[in-house]
Motif scaffolding. Structure first.
Motif, PDB file in Angstrom:
ATOM      1  N   ILE A  76     -18.274  -1.494 -45.599  1.00 20.50           N
ATOM      2  CA  ILE A  76     -18.064  -1.711 -44.162  1.00 20.50           C
ATOM      3  C   ILE A  76     -18.712  -3.016 -43.710  1.00 20.50           C
ATOM      4  O   ILE A  76     -19.904  -3.247 -43.928  1.00 20.50           O
ATOM      5  CB  ILE A  76     -18.646  -0.542 -43.347  1.00 20.50           C
ATOM      6  N   LYS A  77     -17.909  -3.861 -43.081  1.00 17.46           N
ATOM      7  CA  LYS A  77     -18.409  -5.083 -42.475  1.00 17.46           C
ATOM      8  C   LYS A  77     -18.585  -4.854 -40.979  1.00 17.46           C
ATOM      9  O   LYS A  77     -17.945  -3.977 -40.397  1.00 17.46           O
ATOM     10  CB  LYS A  77     -17.430  -6.234 -42.699  1.00 17.46           C
ATOM     11  N   LEU A  78     -19.440  -5.647 -40.361  1.00 14.76           N
ATOM     12  CA  LEU A  78     -19.613  -5.514 -38.921  1.00 14.76           C
ATOM     13  C   LEU A  78     -18.306  -5.772 -38.183  1.00 14.76           C
ATOM     14  O   LEU A  78     -18.059  -5.213 -37.111  1.00 14.76           O
ATOM     15  CB  LEU A  78     -20.701  -6.479 -38.418  1.00 14.76           C
ATOM     16  N   ASP A  79     -17.454  -6.618 -38.777  1.00  8.47           N
ATOM     17  CA  ASP A  79     -16.154  -6.897 -38.156  1.00  8.47           C
ATOM     18  C   ASP A  79     -15.307  -5.633 -38.060  1.00  8.47           C
ATOM     19  O   ASP A  79     -14.445  -5.521 -37.180  1.00  8.47           O
ATOM     20  CB  ASP A  79     -15.391  -7.954 -38.962  1.00  8.47           C
ATOM     21  N   ASP A  80     -15.541  -4.676 -38.990  1.00  8.55           N
ATOM     22  CA  ASP A  80     -14.763  -3.442 -38.968  1.00  8.55           C
ATOM     23  C   ASP A  80     -15.029  -2.637 -37.697  1.00  8.55           C
ATOM     24  O   ASP A  80     -14.177  -1.849 -37.267  1.00  8.55           O
ATOM     25  CB  ASP A  80     -15.090  -2.580 -40.194  1.00  8.55           C
ATOM     26  N   PHE A  81     -16.206  -2.828 -37.102  1.00  6.41           N
ATOM     27  CA  PHE A  81     -16.538  -2.091 -35.888  1.00  6.41           C
ATOM     28  C   PHE A  81     -15.817  -2.659 -34.665  1.00  6.41           C
ATOM     29  O   PHE A  81     -15.800  -2.030 -33.608  1.00  6.41           O
ATOM     30  CB  PHE A  81     -18.052  -2.109 -35.648  1.00  6.41           C
ATOM     31  N   LYS A  82     -15.237  -3.848 -34.816  1.00  8.18           N
ATOM     32  CA  LYS A  82     -14.529  -4.460 -33.685  1.00  8.18           C
ATOM     33  C   LYS A  82     -13.348  -3.620 -33.239  1.00  8.18           C
ATOM     34  O   LYS A  82     -12.941  -3.680 -32.079  1.00  8.18           O
ATOM     35  CB  LYS A  82     -14.044  -5.868 -34.068  1.00  8.18           C
ATOM     36  N   ILE A  83     -12.799  -2.825 -34.168  1.00 10.37           N
ATOM     37  CA  ILE A  83     -11.643  -1.996 -33.818  1.00 10.37           C
ATOM     38  C   ILE A  83     -12.005  -0.997 -32.729  1.00 10.37           C
ATOM     39  O   ILE A  83     -11.164  -0.582 -31.930  1.00 10.37           O
ATOM     40  CB  ILE A  83     -11.091  -1.261 -35.062  1.00 10.37           C
ATOM     41  N   VAL A  84     -13.296  -0.610 -32.670  1.00  6.80           N
ATOM     42  CA  VAL A  84     -13.742   0.332 -31.639  1.00  6.80           C
ATOM     43  C   VAL A  84     -13.541  -0.270 -30.258  1.00  6.80           C
ATOM     44  O   VAL A  84     -13.214   0.427 -29.295  1.00  6.80           O
ATOM     45  CB  VAL A  84     -15.228   0.698 -31.858  1.00  6.80           C
ATOM     46  N   PHE A  85     -13.710  -1.585 -30.164  1.00  7.72           N
ATOM     47  CA  PHE A  85     -13.605  -2.243 -28.873  1.00  7.72           C
ATOM     48  C   PHE A  85     -12.216  -2.833 -28.623  1.00  7.72           C
ATOM     49  O   PHE A  85     -11.777  -2.936 -27.476  1.00  7.72           O
ATOM     50  CB  PHE A  85     -14.651  -3.368 -28.786  1.00  7.72           C
ATOM     51  N   THR A  86     -11.524  -3.222 -29.697  1.00 11.86           N
ATOM     52  CA  THR A  86     -10.210  -3.836 -29.522  1.00 11.86           C
ATOM     53  C   THR A  86      -9.081  -2.810 -29.445  1.00 11.86           C
ATOM     54  O   THR A  86      -8.020  -3.101 -28.902  1.00 11.86           O
ATOM     55  CB  THR A  86      -9.903  -4.818 -30.676  1.00 11.86           C
ATOM     56  N   ARG A  87      -9.307  -1.591 -30.000  1.00 11.54           N
ATOM     57  CA  ARG A  87      -8.252  -0.576 -29.977  1.00 11.54           C
ATOM     58  C   ARG A  87      -8.852   0.788 -29.600  1.00 11.54           C
ATOM     59  O   ARG A  87      -8.689   1.775 -30.322  1.00 11.54           O
ATOM     60  CB  ARG A  87      -7.576  -0.494 -31.349  1.00 11.54           C
ATOM     61  N   PRO A  88      -9.543   0.837 -28.466  1.00 14.72           N
ATOM     62  CA  PRO A  88     -10.225   2.086 -28.095  1.00 14.72           C
ATOM     63  C   PRO A  88      -9.276   3.245 -27.832  1.00 14.72           C
ATOM     64  O   PRO A  88      -9.606   4.397 -28.102  1.00 14.72           O
ATOM     65  CB  PRO A  88     -10.995   1.701 -26.824  1.00 14.72           C
ATOM     66  N   LYS A  89      -8.076   2.956 -27.291  1.00 16.31           N
ATOM     67  CA  LYS A  89      -7.138   4.026 -26.968  1.00 16.31           C
ATOM     68  C   LYS A  89      -6.767   4.830 -28.213  1.00 16.31           C
ATOM     69  O   LYS A  89      -6.904   6.065 -28.235  1.00 16.31           O
ATOM     70  CB  LYS A  89      -5.862   3.445 -26.348  1.00 16.31           C
ATOM     71  N   GLU A  90      -6.321   4.137 -29.268  1.00 15.78           N
ATOM     72  CA  GLU A  90      -5.896   4.827 -30.479  1.00 15.78           C
ATOM     73  C   GLU A  90      -7.052   5.576 -31.139  1.00 15.78           C
ATOM     74  O   GLU A  90      -6.894   6.696 -31.635  1.00 15.78           O
ATOM     75  CB  GLU A  90      -5.287   3.844 -31.484  1.00 15.78           C
ATOM     76  N   LEU A  91      -8.236   4.928 -31.141  1.00 19.91           N
ATOM     77  CA  LEU A  91      -9.401   5.567 -31.770  1.00 19.91           C
ATOM     78  C   LEU A  91      -9.810   6.833 -31.035  1.00 19.91           C
ATOM     79  O   LEU A  91     -10.093   7.864 -31.654  1.00 19.91           O
ATOM     80  CB  LEU A  91     -10.580   4.585 -31.792  1.00 19.91           C
ATOM     81  N   LEU A  92      -9.838   6.756 -29.705  1.00 20.41           N
ATOM     82  CA  LEU A  92     -10.240   7.917 -28.918  1.00 20.41           C
ATOM     83  C   LEU A  92      -9.224   9.049 -29.045  1.00 20.41           C
ATOM     84  O   LEU A  92      -9.598  10.223 -29.165  1.00 20.41           O
ATOM     85  CB  LEU A  92     -10.399   7.519 -27.443  1.00 20.41           C
ATOM     86  N   ILE A  93      -7.939   8.696 -29.057  1.00 20.82           N
ATOM     87  CA  ILE A  93      -6.894   9.702 -29.237  1.00 20.82           C
ATOM     88  C   ILE A  93      -7.047  10.375 -30.601  1.00 20.82           C
ATOM     89  O   ILE A  93      -7.021  11.607 -30.719  1.00 20.82           O
ATOM     90  CB  ILE A  93      -5.493   9.061 -29.120  1.00 20.82           C
ATOM     91  N   GLY A  94      -7.215   9.547 -31.628  1.00 20.46           N
ATOM     92  CA  GLY A  94      -7.333  10.065 -32.983  1.00 20.46           C
ATOM     93  C   GLY A  94      -8.559  10.939 -33.169  1.00 20.46           C
ATOM     94  O   GLY A  94      -8.482  12.030 -33.752  1.00 20.46           O
ATOM     95  N   CYS A  95      -9.712  10.488 -32.687  1.00 18.65           N
ATOM     96  CA  CYS A  95     -10.949  11.246 -32.876  1.00 18.65           C
ATOM     97  C   CYS A  95     -10.968  12.522 -32.034  1.00 18.65           C
ATOM     98  O   CYS A  95     -11.516  13.542 -32.449  1.00 18.65           O
ATOM     99  CB  CYS A  95     -12.157  10.365 -32.557  1.00 18.65           C
ATOM    100  N   PHE A  96     -10.357  12.451 -30.843  1.00 21.56           N
ATOM    101  CA  PHE A  96     -10.257  13.666 -30.023  1.00 21.56           C
ATOM    102  C   PHE A  96      -9.416  14.708 -30.754  1.00 21.56           C
ATOM    103  O   PHE A  96      -9.764  15.897 -30.800  1.00 21.56           O
ATOM    104  CB  PHE A  96      -9.628  13.342 -28.665  1.00 21.56           C
TER     105      PHE A  96
END
Length: 324
Positions: free
Chosen positions: A55-75
């Protein structure tokens, strides 16, 4: 190093087949792998540490750049699978041992195998990786609470002990791997190609060990557990896909969400069952069977979705030519 990298790539690509083959060997010849159960938490910790190193720190950028999909998926991850597990345990009148084992699987975050399956399915692999990271980091807090709320109907659950277990075998190893990568990036990059092999070996030993040590129990009650596990997994895939479609996610994103929801970190379920429910020896069985089965169903699902993605792309290309 190149030879090891090739072996690592092969093992990652065919991890499902490797798990199935070695699980069969473990079932037929239990002593071959049963010793691995003595190192359940260590093996899972090694697998999670290996994940952290990638895991690179850049991988965490998806949390901020694609929050909708991540929140939907994790919910979807932390609602669909736990609730389906609870309903199946009730519907099949499972014993406390098996019920808590099924619920443990349902309450765990997504596993790294889902990233490979998403890639094979031509889904949104970046979203899958982001969901795995995000749900894994949430697991020390959400998984114990869900197990406490849902599993308390069958067995006594210590919330604090569960939290400490998940922190020890998941959060600390993952964060340790991330830290090592940040401190020694050049060294980690040199061995990056062989890192998946570490996680594959750990997970395969973990699953094979559980199968080997529970061979007799699988014969005694494996049929009912297998039916429940199959239903649990298929419901996760289909409901995850439906949930993604409700929120109008495109084909590749919906594929990633469905696979992430349906493929749990069953290794964590096994580890938690071993360390927190020693009085319920069959609690490890659902996680072991799920580990084998979801690689089979995931591969079939990936094949179907990959063909669908190809057809969808061809349709889009035709429409674009017509429009132009």
């Amino acid at each position: 190093m190149k030879s090891i990298a090739k072996i690592s790539n092969f093992a990652s690509k065919y991890i499902g087949i490797i798990i199935i083959v070695l699980s069969i060997i473990a079932f037929c010849f239990p002593p071959t792998f049963s010793w691995a159960t003595n190192y359940t938490s260590l093996l899972l910790g090694v697998a999670m540490f290996g994940m952290g190193l990638t895991i690179k720190l850049d991988d965490f950028k998806i949390v901020f750049t694609r929050p909708k999909e991540l929140l939907i998926g994790c919910f979807a991850q932390f609602t669909i699978m736990p609730l389906v597990a609870f309903c199946l345990a009730k519907a099949f009148h499972l014993s406390p041992d098996l019920a808590i084992g099924v619920i443990l699987v349902g309450c765990c975050p997504g596993g790294t195998a889902s990233n490979v399956i998403t890639y094979i399915a031509d889904g949104d692999t970046a979203l899958s990786v982001g969901m795995t990271i995000f749900s894994t980091l949430l697991a020390p807090f959400i998984t114990p609470i869900l197990v406490y709320l849902l599993g308390g109907s069958w067995v006594e659950v210590s919330l604090l002990a569960m939290i400490l277990s998940v922190v020890k075998v998941v959060l600390l190893p993952v964060l340790g791997g991330v830290l090592i990568y940040q401190l020694f990036p050049s060294f980690v990059e040199k061995i990056r190609d062989i890192l998946p092999l570490i996680s594959v070996v750990a997970i395969v030993l973990l699953i094979s060990g559980i199968v080997g040590s529970n061979a007799a129990k699988i014969v005694a009650c494996g049929a009912i557990v297998f039916v429940v596990v199959v239903l649990h997994n298929i419901c996760g895939l289909l409901l995850g896909l439906s949930f993604a479609k409700i929120f109008n996610l495109n084909y590749k994103k919906a594929t990633a969400v469905a696979i992430e929801v349906g493929m749990q970190n069953s290794g964590l379920a096994i580890s938690l069952a071993t360390s927190n429910f020693a009085a319920n020896p069959l609690a490890t069985l659902p996680g072991a069977i799920f580990s084998v089965w979801h690689n089979i169903s995931g591969s079939v699902f990936a094949s179907i979705r990959r063909r669908g993605a190809k057809n969808a792309n061809e349709y889009i290309e035709v429409k674009e030519r017509e429009f132009n």
